[in-house]
Design an enzyme around this catalytic site. Structure first.
Site, PDB file in Angstrom:
ATOM      1  CG  HIS A 239      50.818 -99.560   0.555  1.00 44.62           C
ATOM      2  ND1 HIS A 239      49.948-100.518   1.030  1.00 44.62           N
ATOM      3  CD2 HIS A 239      50.900 -98.616   1.533  1.00 44.62           C
ATOM      4  CE1 HIS A 239      49.516-100.162   2.237  1.00 44.62           C
ATOM      5  NE2 HIS A 239      50.089 -99.007   2.558  1.00 44.62           N
TER       6      HIS A 239
ATOM      7  CG  ASP B 258      49.417-103.360  -0.750  1.00 47.63           C
ATOM      8  OD1 ASP B 258      50.663-103.258  -0.779  1.00 47.63           O
ATOM      9  OD2 ASP B 258      48.688-102.631  -0.050  1.00 47.63           O
TER      10      ASP B 258
ATOM     11  CB  SER C 105      50.169 -99.504   5.691  1.00 47.42           C
ATOM     12  OG  SER C 105      49.149 -98.646   5.249  1.00 47.42           O
ATOM     13  N   GLY C 106      50.416-102.708   6.333  1.00 47.28           N
ATOM     14  CA  GLY C 106      51.343-103.829   6.419  1.00 47.28           C
ATOM     15  C   GLY C 106      51.166-104.692   7.642  1.00 47.28           C
TER      16      GLY C 106
END
Length: 416
Positions: A225, A270, A366-367
């Site tokens: 994402h 994801d 995120s990530g």
């Protein structure tokens, strides 16, 4: 006004003070400099040599990093006590000699292994020390009747430059923080230098967007994402080190591979891998995290760490220095309760945090990596920061892409 007698007395006092100061300074120079050069003016030097291992036939598994054959043989070699310490009452001898086994290869009469040694000694007479170390090594192996034999085709220790040697020394995965503290991003603490050396920042125009984890010399693992808006690899840059500005190292992005089943309107799959345009040279501050086997399962209540440069609270500012937070694995059964996420957490996701809230990943994390310590504090990447509701909200822990669920996919894209 002061009398002449007092003035003379005052001058004599200052002269005495100056003489004493001068004597002390001379003594410091005479005594201190040799101590300084003996204790501090030592440089690291790196040498490579080869050993023969007779009566053991080459097996391709010796080249597989996590194979039992390779692990058992390295342990057997380590038990040979090849570490050489400084002899007492001698000068110019190696201060430290650490063997690192590079790789195994086939030989006419068995097996060969190449070994890297790291010396620390005073900067002068390096050649003399190398010869001494070589002699000590020969004697040690002969006296111990070691199953390792000197490879006579390369009798002397061969020089290796520092950058290349440190790359090799740090090529093992998961070397980071030695022991997790009890202390506990949102409500986390500042990470120390080299604690999480696989952490990367993915940036567009120098602005931090997402976290990522270094899993190989040229590969990062992150969340799909992160690329919902900016999909062109040329727009992205990867940054390493504990601070965003200044970065310790930067790399351009060559390609972005997003999971084929990922869709922006869904939370499943994801995951993405990012290939760097130039491989990273490993060092103490930048090297890769371990990937777990597909069968590994982190049990509920296990202590894990999430790191990143994300906001310290919902809609809050992004810090410049990497932060860490210790959280707990929460079972998917609990996470799928109606009061929590009501069935939205799939079998290829991990919940981590606390139902009471407060400690959590946040926007901008995120990530990034969710890691667990195993096998003498070797760190394994088990999760990728994926989604959640708010930051540190009660009954809304963080949800992570489960790395073990995509182990085959990662291997198919990166060969790692």
């Amino acid at each position: 006004p002061p009398t002449p007698g007092r003035r003379t007395s005052s001058l004599r006092l200052w002269m005495i003070v100056l003489i004493i100061a001068a004597v002390v300074l001379v003594l410091v120079i005479i005594i201190g400099l040799p101590i300084y050069f003996w204790a501090f003016d030592k440089k690291f030097h790196y040498y490579q040599t080869s050993f023969k291992i007779p009566n053991i036939e080459y097996n391709p598994d010796f080249s597989v990093e996590d194979s039992k054959l390779r692990t058992d043989l390295k342990q057997k070699i380590s038990n040979e006590s090849l570490k050489i310490h400084t002899p007492k009452n001698t000068s110019n001898c190696p201060h430290l000699l650490i063997p690192v086994f590079l790789f195994f290869r086939s030989s006419n009469d068995g097996l060969k292994t190449d070994v890297l040694f790291k010396f620390q000694f005073t900067s002068n007479s390096a050649d003399t020390i190398r010869r001494q170390a070589d002699n000590i090594l020969h004697q040690k192996l002969e006296l111990n009747e070691s199953f390792l034999k000197i490879d006579t085709s390369s009798p002397y220790l061969r020089d290796m430059n520092k950058v290349q040697a440190e790359h090799i020394l740090n090529s093992c995965c998961g070397l980071g923080r030695e022991s997790p503290p009890v202390e506990r991003i949102a409500d986390g603490s500042v990470a120390k230098k080299a604690d999480w050396p696989w952490q990367a920042s993915l940036q567009v125009d120098g602005v931090h967007f997402c976290g990522a984890s270094l899993i190989g010399e040229e590969w990062l693992l992150t969340a799909a994402h992160c690329f919902d808006v900016y999909k062109n690899p040329k727009l992205w840059m990867a940054s390493f080190g504990t601070t965003l500005s200044p970065p310790l190292m930067r790399r351009e992005v060559q390609s972005i591979i997003i999971h084929e089943n990922y869709a922006a309107h869904k939370r499943d799959d994801d995951i993405a891998v990012v290939k760097l345009s130039t491989p990273v040279l490993f060092s103490e501050d930048v090297h890769r995290v371990c990937l777990p086997d597909a069968t590994f399962e982190a049990l509920p209540k296990s202590k894990v760490f999430v790191t990143g440069w994300g906001a310290l609270k919902a809609n809050g500012p992004f810090p410049n220095t990497l932060r860490e937070v210790e959280v707990e694995i929460i079972s998917n059964d609990i996470c799928n309760r109606v009061s929590v996420y009501g069935g939205a957490v799939s079998s290829r996701m991990i919940c981590a945090g606390f139902l009471r809230g407060k400690l959590d990943a946040c926007e901008g994390d995120s990530g990034g990596p969710l890691v667990i310590a195993r096998d003498r504090n070797i760190w394994y990447l088990i999760g990728i920061v994926s989604w959640g509701m708010d930051c540190g909200k009660e009954n809304k822990p963080g949800v992570y892409t489960k790395v073990t669920g995509y182990r085959d996919w990662i291997k198919s894209k990166t060969n790692i």
